[in-house]
Design an enzyme around this catalytic site. Structure first.
Site, mmCIF file in Angstrom:
data_model
loop_
_atom_site.group_PDB
_atom_site.id
_atom_site.type_symbol
_atom_site.label_atom_id
_atom_site.label_comp_id
_atom_site.label_asym_id
_atom_site.label_seq_id
_atom_site.Cartn_x
_atom_site.Cartn_y
_atom_site.Cartn_z
ATOM 1 N N GLU A 226 0.843 -1.198 0.000
ATOM 2 C CA GLU A 226 0.000 0.000 0.000
ATOM 3 C C GLU A 226 0.878 1.248 0.000
ATOM 4 O O GLU A 226 0.661 2.189 -0.747
ATOM 5 C CB GLU A 226 -0.942 0.008 1.220
ATOM 6 N N ARG A 304 -7.150 3.112 13.421
ATOM 7 C CA ARG A 304 -8.064 1.968 13.295
ATOM 8 C C ARG A 304 -8.011 1.089 14.540
ATOM 9 O O ARG A 304 -8.999 0.443 14.907
ATOM 10 C CB ARG A 304 -7.801 1.168 12.016
ATOM 11 N N GLU A 706 -10.730 -8.049 4.668
ATOM 12 C CA GLU A 706 -10.030 -8.099 5.957
ATOM 13 C C GLU A 706 -10.800 -8.725 7.122
ATOM 14 O O GLU A 706 -10.202 -9.417 7.946
ATOM 15 C CB GLU A 706 -9.629 -6.669 6.368
HETATM 16 N N1 MTE Z 1 -6.369 -11.597 -0.803
HETATM 17 C C1 MTE Z 1 -5.326 -12.027 -1.533
HETATM 18 N N2 MTE Z 1 -5.424 -13.200 -2.169
HETATM 19 N N3 MTE Z 1 -4.177 -11.299 -1.642
HETATM 20 C C2 MTE Z 1 -4.032 -10.093 -0.994
HETATM 21 O O1 MTE Z 1 -2.987 -9.452 -1.104
HETATM 22 N N4 MTE Z 1 -5.080 -8.427 0.509
HETATM 23 C C3 MTE Z 1 -6.060 -8.233 1.576
HETATM 24 C C4 MTE Z 1 -7.447 -8.687 1.120
HETATM 25 N N5 MTE Z 1 -7.379 -9.997 0.536
HETATM 26 C C5 MTE Z 1 -5.120 -9.619 -0.197
HETATM 27 C C6 MTE Z 1 -6.297 -10.404 -0.160
HETATM 28 C C7 MTE Z 1 -6.171 -6.858 2.032
HETATM 29 S S1 MTE Z 1 -5.054 -6.297 3.160
HETATM 30 C C8 MTE Z 1 -7.180 -6.035 1.636
HETATM 31 S S2 MTE Z 1 -7.351 -4.481 2.252
HETATM 32 C C9 MTE Z 1 -8.165 -6.459 0.634
HETATM 33 O O2 MTE Z 1 -7.916 -7.767 0.159
HETATM 34 C C10 MTE Z 1 -8.131 -5.453 -0.515
HETATM 35 O O3 MTE Z 1 -8.922 -5.811 -1.569
HETATM 36 P P1 MTE Z 1 -10.498 -5.522 -1.620
HETATM 37 O O4 MTE Z 1 -10.676 -4.085 -1.271
HETATM 38 O O5 MTE Z 1 -10.839 -5.848 -3.001
HETATM 39 O O6 MTE Z 1 -11.122 -6.419 -0.610
HETATM 40 N N1 HPA Z 2 -7.532 0.990 5.858
HETATM 41 C C1 HPA Z 2 -6.601 0.544 5.016
HETATM 42 N N2 HPA Z 2 -5.715 1.289 4.439
HETATM 43 C C2 HPA Z 2 -5.745 2.590 4.705
HETATM 44 C C3 HPA Z 2 -6.690 3.129 5.570
HETATM 45 C C4 HPA Z 2 -7.637 2.285 6.176
HETATM 46 O O1 HPA Z 2 -8.507 2.692 6.957
HETATM 47 N N3 HPA Z 2 -6.461 4.438 5.646
HETATM 48 C C5 HPA Z 2 -5.396 4.673 4.856
HETATM 49 N N4 HPA Z 2 -4.967 3.566 4.283
HETATM 50 MO MO1 MOS Z 3 -5.331 -3.797 3.356
HETATM 51 S S1 MOS Z 3 -4.183 -3.757 5.049
HETATM 52 O O1 MOS Z 3 -6.186 -2.322 3.779
HETATM 53 O O2 MOS Z 3 -4.173 -3.330 2.207
#
Ligand code: MTE
Ligand code: HPA
Ligand code: MOS
Length: 757
Positions: A226, A304, A706
């Site tokens: 990120e 958070r 998450e």
């Molecule tokens: N799933 C896989 N396979 N690989 C990843 O890197 N990242 C996680 C989750 N699931 C991840 C994952 C994290 S930290 C987040 S915030 C969300 O996916 C982000 O994607 P989304 O917003 O589409 O759920």
């Molecule tokens: N979640 C995940 N990533 C972020 C956030 C959050 O609330 N704020 C800034 N980056």
């Molecule tokens: Mo997920 S820790 O918000 O990339």
């Protein structure tokens, strides 16, 4: 619905940064970093490294044309250390050479003289020394001070939780090449194309429009890309810019583990007050976050933690303080759950300890205090459509908890050495970036004249299945076959000023933007169809399964024909649209507001068996009722739930990040850093909570990325409950991860006590 990428992944056809067919003259980069955790740089000697044949250039801080600054939230992190180092693994120089081996060999020959300074790795020590990233923050609800006297039981304690290595399959990397007009194009393994663009532009002193960042997919990220994908892209970009040659930088696994930050370890204090019948009246807690040497995302992660410090419980009096402590470790960063898990582990520990003192089952306290409709969180938001109790009750029913308890009791009576434990883990997780302004997204949809469709958003596919969801949004919006829809790369020239793919919000944000774009095109198409079919207005028209309907009667007009005619009639078949989550706000002065669009709920029941002679254990099963909203991609969502549960269990049990007192990472390879594998994997059952349509999510679904990770916290307490069966006489410290070594130490450290076998 399977993940769009599944077949390509299985056949090995998916491309990652390191697989891109490279142009002739490609050069390779290797990073040279500090081997000292804290000190002043006296001298950087690159003369020997430059003599290595095949080396093209070595870049350090003084070669940066723009600003030597990569900090995201706070400008406190240099790309290359200039006169001071603050952690082992901090980049000091990058070597560009004809091959990767040459670059690495030369990097090893760079001599860096450092005058060592004292090293702090412990957050509480950093706090005492006054080393903070940002001023502490406190969330308040009710009146904690005047409530203690009303409590029948008051329990105080300390909780430790460890770091976690992201261990994405694809390590950090970027590929940069020069483009016409003094610009740079970068293919980056990042969750945040815009962050890479912004930082590279700043380093090179270019306007952002001269840096184009393109992301096809990531081999995993989990938060680790990120904010921490920017440095490598900026280095490759800078080298490419200087040499006017393509440059690739891929971090070898061990360097990746040493140089990059991880989940934040926390050390926390708590005080919890309850009535005799288990009602929690007051909760006070202080979190000491180990931020590492620079801010990175720590202030947001810290926030958070506060938002989730009461997990899925209503507690009328709360005082929670969070302190981000600056230490000489790599800057810790986003990791699935983003500080939420650390906060939730503390309240669960407090409940566990309170139950211990009161001689009752922690589940009694958990159940009694679950959130109800309209309850207020410490940050002022109230629950709406709260499913906390419903998920818990359904879990008790569906998984026949009384039978489980009976079975475990019987097992424990029969066995001396093996003991079983069970724990409940309810969750409540807020969906939206806690920083309100980040909750925005845009989409660009093109319908081509053959009826096929492409969609661009900033959603980065990293295994979580967002591409499949975006395709479904398009296919459903137009009512066409999903095979017509292709997701394009996340590219800063097509989609600008993007938020990272994070906070589990990418399907909601980018999906809604996509829906808006499709609606715009659909409105034009319906007008056109009305004209073709001589209908009085577009309201008589709808499209279903690639046919045009007039007043609910199927016509002969097909999707393909409508597109063809519309194009000839000069109808715009493209749309760009924007979405910003409505109704959310947060006032940081008052620490009150409505930061989240909605919450995700659920309950897990986790069973574990511990071998109390050897300290080893197995997680037997994880049984979950999870609130997916109204899932429109059940298979993708289920995969996310299962993966997150495993990652949460790993964090709580066998994944142990260890730094020595000099700030050196001891667990820098897979031989020393253990992650769950197929043999570790318990029986996981996940039921979708019924009747949970979510008006604030895409297609009434809820974010999934998450929240289920936090079910893993129950694994810790299942193991603790098993250990307590063996040694009810011992009070255990709460310190995650509970590795087999720690189980053994807990069981036998007081050697003078009688061991009950
Ligand atoms: N799933 C896989 N396979 N690989 C990843 O890197 N990242 C996680 C989750 N699931 C991840 C994952 C994290 S930290 C987040 S915030 C969300 O996916 C982000 O994607 P989304 O917003 O589409 O759920
Ligand atoms: N979640 C995940 N990533 C972020 C956030 C959050 O609330 N704020 C800034 N980056
Ligand atoms: Mo997920 S820790 O918000 O990339």
């Amino acid at each position: 619905m399977k993940n769009y990428d599944t077949i390509r992944h299985v056949k090995g056809e998916s491309q990652f940064v390191d697989d891109i067919l490279v142009p002739e003259g490609l050069l390779y980069a290797a990073v040279s970093c500090s081997e000292v955790a804290h000190g002043e740089i006296i001298n950087i000697d690159i003369s020997e490294a430059l003599k290595v044949e095949g080396v093209k250039i070595i870049l350090t801080a003084k070669d940066i044309p723009g600003e030597n600054q990569i900090g995201g939230i706070i400008p406190d992190e240099e790309l290359f250390a200039s006169d001071k180092v603050d952690f082992i693994g901090q980049p000091i120089a990058v070597v560009i050479a004809e091959t990767q081996l040459i670059a690495q060999e030369a990097a090893r020959k760079i001599k860096i003289d450092i005058n060592k300074l004292p090293v702090i790795t412990d957050p509480r020590e950093a706090y005492k020394a006054g080393n903070l990233i940002v001023p502490p923050r406190t969330f308040n609800l009710g009146d904690v001070e005047n409530t203690w006297e009303l409590c029948d039981h008051i329990v105080e304690g300390k909780v430790e939780s460890g770091g976690q290595e992201h261990l994405y399959l694809e390590t950090q990397g970027a590929f940069a090449y020069p483009v016409e007009g003094g610009g740079i194009k970068i293919v980056s393994s990042t969750q945040s194309p815009t962050a890479v663009q912004r930082v590279t532009a700043r380093i090179l002193n270019l306007p952002m429009h001269k840096v184009e960042v393109d992301v096809l997919r990531l081999g995993g990220a989990f938060g680790g890309k990120e904010d921490q994908a920017t440095a490598w892209a900026a280095m490759a970009g800078m080298a490419s810019y200087k040499l006017f040659k393509p440059v690739k930088l891929i971090l070898p696994r061990q360097q990746d583990m040493i140089m990059t930050g991880k989940r934040h370890p926390y050390s926390s204090d708590f005080k919890i007050g309850l009535t005799n019948d288990g009602k929690i009246l007051a909760f006070e807690t202080t979190f000491y976050q180990n931020a590492g040497a620079a801010a990175d995302l720590s202030p947001a992660v810290l926030e958070r933690t506060l938002f989730h410090c009461t997990n899925s419980y209503y507690i009328p009096n709360v005082k929670a303080t969070a302190i981000s402590c600056k230490t000489n470790l790599p800057p810790n960063t986003a990791f699935r759950g983003f500080g939420g898990p650390q906060g939730m582990f503390v309240i669960e520990s407090a409940i566990f300890k309170a139950a211990e003192q009161m001689g009752i089952d922690p589940a009694e306290i958990q159940k009694k205090n679950l959130l109800d409709e309209g309850d207020e969180f410490p940050y002022g938001q109230k629950t709406e459509k709260c499913h906390a109790k419903r998920a818990w009750n359904r879990a008790e029913d569906k998984y026949a908890v009384n039978k489980i308890k009976g079975r475990i009791k019987e097992f424990n009576l029969k066995n001396d050495i093996y003991k079983k434990g069970v724990a409940f883990m309810p969750i409540c997780f807020g969906i939206s970036f806690t920083n309100t302004s980040m909750n925005q997204a845009s989409a660009l949809v093109h319908v081509y004249t053959d009826g096929s469709i492409s969609v661009s958003t900033a959603a980065v596919e990293m295994g979580q299945g967002v591409n499949e969801k975006i395709r479904q949004v398009v296919a459903n919006s137009f009512s066409v076959n999903i095979d017509r829809v292709k997701t394009e790369t996340a590219n800063t020239s097509r989609i600008a000023n993007t938020s990272p793919t994070a906070a589990s919000s990418s399907a909601d944000l980018n999906g809604k933007a996509t829906e808006h774009a499709c609606r715009n095109i659909l409105a034009r198409l319906k007008n056109e169809a009305a004209e073709i079919l001589n209908a009085s207005s577009a309201s008589h028209i709808h499209i279903k399964d690639e046919f045009i309907y007039q007043d609910n009667i199927k016509t002969d007009l097909t999707w393909n024909e409508l597109i063809k005619i519309s194009h000839l009639k000069r109808v715009n078949l493209s749309s760009h649209a924007f979405y910003a989550t409505p109704g959310i706000h947060f006032d940081k002065e008052k620490e009150k507001g409505k930061p989240f669009a909605y919450h995700v709920y659920g309950t897990a029941i986790i069973e574990a068996t511990v071998d109390c002679l050897r300290g080893i254990y197995e997680i037997d099963s994880v049984k979950v009722i999870h609130d997916f909203g109204k899932s429109f991609s059940p298979l993708v969502d289920l995969g996310q739930a299962e993966g997150a549960i495993m990652q949460g269990l790993g964090w709580m049990t066998i994944e142990e990040v260890i730094y020595d007192e000099n700030g050196k990472l001891l667990t820098d390879a897979l031989s020393t850093y253990k992650v769950p594998d197929i043999h570790f994997t318990p029986d996981v059952q996940v039921e979708f909570l019924e009747d949970s349509e979510n008006p604030f999510g895409i297609f009434k679904s809820k974010a999934i990325g998450e929240p289920p990770l936090m079910y893993g916290i129950g694994g810790y307490f299942a193991i603790m409950n098993a250990i307590k069966e063996f040694r009810p006489d011992v009070e255990f410290n709460i310190s995650a991860p509970i590795t087999p070594e720690k189980v053994l130490l807990n069981l036998y450290s007081k050697v003078d006590e009688k061991i009950p076998i």
